[in-house]
Structures are given as structure tokens and as C-alpha cells.
Design an enzyme around this catalytic site. Structure first.
Site, PDB file in Angstrom:
ATOM      1  N   GLU A  67      -8.104 -39.932  26.292  1.00 24.22           N
ATOM      2  CA  GLU A  67      -7.535 -38.638  26.683  1.00 24.22           C
ATOM      3  C   GLU A  67      -6.270 -38.329  25.887  1.00 24.22           C
ATOM      4  OE1 GLU A  67      -9.003 -38.136  31.303  1.00 24.22           O
ATOM      5  OE2 GLU A  67      -7.152 -39.247  30.915  1.00 24.22           O
ATOM      6  N   ASP A 101      -6.357 -34.861  29.134  1.00 28.10           N
ATOM      7  CA  ASP A 101      -7.222 -34.785  30.306  1.00 28.10           C
ATOM      8  C   ASP A 101      -7.639 -33.340  30.567  1.00 28.10           C
ATOM      9  OD1 ASP A 101      -8.505 -35.239  32.733  1.00 28.10           O
ATOM     10  OD2 ASP A 101      -6.650 -35.266  33.885  1.00 28.10           O
TER      11      ASP A 101
END
Length: 295
Positions: A134, A66
């Protein structure tokens, strides 16, 4: 060209050719540690326990990916839009990294087919695709370093699958748009929490209602209060644009408020309300399918 040839030779030298070959097609290079990539697609509903008693899944890699993906996208936008201010860059990045878009990127890359999860989890929680994306970025970062990860994102993700011109003009802050429209019409907008509960994976789920002068514009569902309000606002905007009966109700309230406050009625109030509603640009509501918010 030599580098590509080197990777192919290295690929054929692996004992377990099939999984390496599969990842090579997606990545464009051969993984050093294939276990990282396998972990990136291991949803917590299918966590594996090691001999030491430690549970392994993709949540830690998701956390790292992320941050790395945010950094790469920020770098790309900073270089591409040299004359744009910080607000524009922040807004554009938020559109690229939002959960709905990450889900689409995961599917475009074929990552959804690699996820190991309980069957009910996959069907119920579509946001796990974005989480796996992610985690995949996190695995690349650890396995190959920032430069290779950045190259992968730019060449294999952004260039083929992200239309920056379209992204720039995409409206995502439906709550602000609804409030702005209501203020022009001198109508009050409120967001009320209708319900909150947990899904089958113990994730908190919220239901919020968008109220325009007490009239319901729609109920949104999300994995945060903010997200549920965005979906509720999105539904309200669609209702304003497409349902004449709803606009007529709002017009009655508008006229009533003017009478109560002894204000001079707005000239052509009905035409004005319809005209402003027609100018609203929105997308089809998707409140029935909540997606986890990117923080």
C-alpha cells in the site's frame, strides 16, 4: 514505443543507476523521486530520524496508498462488471484488498525483498508485506499521479496476479456462513473474547472463540476483534466439514434442545446435519498467523 525509449534513456542518465534500475524493472518507468519509494519500504521498526527530529517510515504512505488502491480497484470493477449491483462490487473489492491478498501481491512483485525492518519484525508480522504494498502504491501516486498509478495497478498487479473469476467465487465471510449454517440447524452461535494483548510492535492482538451451543469450534487470532472472529469461524467451518465426532456432539445438542422445547424431532436429523455440513465450502484455517485487517 517512444515513451519506453525515453524512460530507458532517462534511466541511463541517472547517477545512481542500480536502485533506479531495480525500481524500473518493477514499475516499468523511471521514478522521479526515488526517496519516496525507499520510504515506502521503511518499516516503523527501522524509522529514520531527520536532522529536524522527525521520524520517517512508511506509515503515512501506507495510509494514502490504501485509499488510492481502493479507488482504483473500485473503478476497475465498476467498468468490468457493468450489470452487477453495489453489494457484489463491494464484496469483490473487499476480497481483493484484504490483507492476505495484499501480502501475496507484495511477494509476487518482489516487494518483500525491499522492506527495511528489524529482523524479528519481518518474521513475526507477515502483514507488513501488505502494508509495504500500500505504501508503494502511495509513493507511485505522489511521484507519478493517479493515471500512471492506475495503469500500474491494472497492468502490473491485477492482470498478471489477480484472477477475478476466482476472486468472485471465493468465500471470505466465514462468520456469516457459520451463522447461516447454524440457523438452519437451529443451533446457537456465539463469539467470545478469550484474550487480548499487544505484540512486540505494540499492535493490539485479539483471541476469539467460536461457540456452537457452548461447544468450542476453534480459536482465532487477529489484529481486531472482527478479524479474530472471522478466523475462529473459519476453523469451526473446517471442523464441521471434516470431524465427524464434532458433528455427533452437535447432533446430541440438537436433539436435546428439541426435547427441552418439546419440538417434534427433525426427520433424519443426523443425515440432514451431515448433508448440510458437506455442502459447506471453506479454506484451510490460518488462525495461527494473524493478519492486520484492512479498514
Amino acid at each position: 514505443m517512444f515513451k519506453t525509449l525515453f524512460h530507458k534513456i532517462r534511466l541511463f542518465g541517472r547517477r545512481h543507476k542500480e536502485p533506479y534500475s531495480h525500481y524500473y524493472k518493477i514499475l516499468g518507468f523511471c521514478p522521479n523521486d526515488i526517496h519516496l519509494y525507499e520510504q515506502a519500504f521503511l518499516h516503523r521498526s527501522s524509522s529514520v530520524r531527520t536532522d529536524e527530529g522527525k521520524w520517517i517510515n512508511n506509515e503515512r504512505l501506507e495510509f494514502l496508498g490504501d485509499a488510492v488502491f481502493d479507488s482504483i480497484v473500485a473503478d476497475l470493477l465498476f467498468r468490468k462488471f457493468e450489470n452487477k449491483k453495489e453489494g457484489f462490487l463491494t464484496n469483490t473489492r473487499s476480497k481483493i484488498v484484504q490483507r492476505e491478498n495484499l501480502n501475496k501481491l507484495a511477494v509476487s512483485l518482489g516487494l518483500d525483498k525491499l522492506i527495511v525492518s528489524a529482523s524479528h519484525s519481518c518474521s513475526h508480522n507477515s502483514y507488513i508485506y501488505g502494508n509495504a504494498f500500500e505504501a508503494f502504491i502511495g509513493a507511485i501516486y505522489i511521484d507519478q499521479g493517479y493515471d500512471t498509478c492506475k495503469k500500474f495497478v491494472e497492468e502490473k498487479v491485477i492482470t498478471p496476479y489477480v484472477d477475478l473469476k476466482k476472486i468472485v467465487h471465493k468465500e471470505v465471510n466465514f462468520k456469516s456462513k457459520l451463522i447461516e449454517w447454524a440457523q438452519k440447524q437451529k443451533l446457537e452461535v456465539q463469539f467470545a473474547l478469550v484474550d487480548s494483548f499487544v505484540d512486540d510492535q505494540n499492535n493490539p492482538v485479539f483471541q476469539s472463540q467460536a461457540l456452537i451451543c457452548g461447544i468450542s469450534g476453534g480459536i482465532g487470532i487477529g489484529y481486531s476483534k472482527k478479524e479474530s472472529q472471522q478466523y475462529a469461524a473459519k476453523m469451526a467451518l473446517e471442523k464441521i466439514r471434516k470431524e465427524k465426532a464434532f458433528l455427533e456432539k452437535l447432533l446430541e445438542v440438537q436433539i436435546s434442545l428439541q426435547e427441552d422445547t418439546q419440538e417434534e424431532p427433525m426427520a433424519n436429523a443426523s443425515d440432514n446435519l451431515l448433508s448440510e455440513a458437506g455442502c459447506l465450502q471453506s479454506e484451510s484455517p490460518e488462525a495461527a498467523k494473524p493478519e492486520a485487517e484492512t479498514v
